[in-house]
Write a protein that holds these residues in place. Structure first.
Motif, mmCIF file in Angstrom:
data_model
loop_
_atom_site.group_PDB
_atom_site.id
_atom_site.type_symbol
_atom_site.label_atom_id
_atom_site.label_comp_id
_atom_site.label_asym_id
_atom_site.label_seq_id
_atom_site.Cartn_x
_atom_site.Cartn_y
_atom_site.Cartn_z
ATOM 1 N N ASP A 1 -6.268 -0.290 -4.213
ATOM 2 C CA ASP A 1 -5.700 -0.964 -3.049
ATOM 3 C C ASP A 1 -6.707 -1.953 -2.479
ATOM 4 O O ASP A 1 -7.646 -1.564 -1.798
ATOM 5 C CB ASP A 1 -5.291 0.059 -1.984
ATOM 6 N N GLU A 2 -6.519 -3.219 -2.783
ATOM 7 C CA GLU A 2 -7.421 -4.282 -2.355
ATOM 8 C C GLU A 2 -8.887 -3.884 -2.547
ATOM 9 O O GLU A 2 -9.666 -3.900 -1.591
ATOM 10 C CB GLU A 2 -7.135 -4.646 -0.885
ATOM 11 N N SER B 1 0.835 -1.212 0.000
ATOM 12 C CA SER B 1 0.000 0.000 0.000
ATOM 13 C C SER B 1 0.863 1.253 0.000
ATOM 14 O O SER B 1 0.533 2.254 -0.643
ATOM 15 C CB SER B 1 -0.915 0.026 1.229
#
Ligand SMILES: Nc1ncnc2c1ncn2[C@@H]1O[C@H](COP(=O)(O)OP(=O)(O)O)[C@@H](O)[C@H]1O
Ligand SMILES: [Mg+2]
Length: 258
Positions: free
Chosen positions: A173-174, A44
């Motif tokens: 991000d995810e 991240s």
């Protein structure tokens, strides 16, 4: 639209803590790059440094080079706000403005930039919602609050909001970690569609997802507790999942980790 990313010797810090050590990588345009690896290894952090969101955290700083089509996004003449418009981001949890209408959520960025003309905003909202595969589901309720949509719809709304300002790159991000399997597949299909127009970098803890959606995969790892995260290798997704060069990658993808 769809620009190339080049990262060279990027070191990332939170105050004195060296979080990520010397990352070098390239992402071709119209390509999906996935970052995988155990939690805490800096995926991240690297993603946020690609659109200068890292430095928003107090004490955080970046050293090294990040170029977008040959232009240094960290140059002193570059406005970080414009970087974040060119390189959009979608987060782990869908974060629409819950009480704002669906339409206004999509065009929030344009309104902030001073666009007022109703027709133009409507056109952009429709184009972005179509681009995010959400139009058919919301076209009859554009004035209803964004918070009333399902989780998967909210995430597509956030993707519509990101593409409404016509970025060159999308960072995710995810994006599916809070979604059910059906909504996850809808987002994965959408990523494959969006790849035609955008350069995409996605962090995922789901290796099957990386294998399904990405062209190249980067494996991040930590050499030890308190040590900075490193990009161990980046290669064609097929190669990473069938015949990686590094043993650590092989251990991770085969589940023999730790
Ligand atoms: N806002 C922050 N302040 C201080 N340290 C942070 C912050 N965010 C992340 N870190 C630290 O940086 C390292 C990398 O974190 P992160 O990039 O979130 O890893 P990943 O996304 O791979 O799980 C971890 O040690 C984490 O604790
Ligand atoms: Mg993370």
């Amino acid at each position: 639209m769809a620009k190339r990313i080049d990262v060279k010797d990027l070191n990332l810090y939170y105050g004195k803590f060296h979080a990520v050590d010397r990352v070098t990588l390239s992402v071709p345009p119209r390509n999906v790059t996935a970052f995988i690896g155990p939690s805490g290894c800096g995926k991240s952090t690297v993603l946020r440094s690609l659109n200068r969101m890292h430095e928003v955290i107090p004490g955080a700083r970046a050293e090294g080079k990040v170029q977008l089509d040959g232009e240094d996004i960290y140059a002193s003449t570059v406005d970080p706000v414009s970087v974040r418009r060119t390189i959009g981001m979608v987060f782990q949890r869908p974060n629409p403005f819950p009480t704002m209408s669906i339409r206004d959520n999509v065009v929030a960025g344009l309104k902030l930039a001073g666009v007022k003309e109703r027709k133009r905003l409507d056109d952009v909202a429709e184009r972005a919602l179509r681009g995010a595969n959400l139009w058919a589901e919301v076209k009859d309720r554009l004035n209803k609050p964004g918070g009333g949509l399902s989780g998967g719809q909210q995430q597509r709304l956030c993707i519509a909001r990101a593409i409404a300002v016509q970025p060159d790159v999308l960072l995710m991000d995810e994006p599916c970690s809070a979604l059910d399997p059906i909504s996850t597949l809808a987002i994965e299909d959408l990523i494959t569609e969006l790849k035609k127009d955008y350069t995409i970098v996605i962090v995922t803890h789901n290796m099957q997802q990386a294998a399904r959606v990405s062209d190249q995969t980067g494996f991040f790892n930590l050499s030890g507790v308190g040590q900075p995260g490193r990009l161990i290798e980046l290669d064609d997704t097929e190669k990473i999942f069938s015949n990686p060069s590094e043993k650590a990658t092989e251990d991770y993808i085969s589940g023999r980790f730790g």
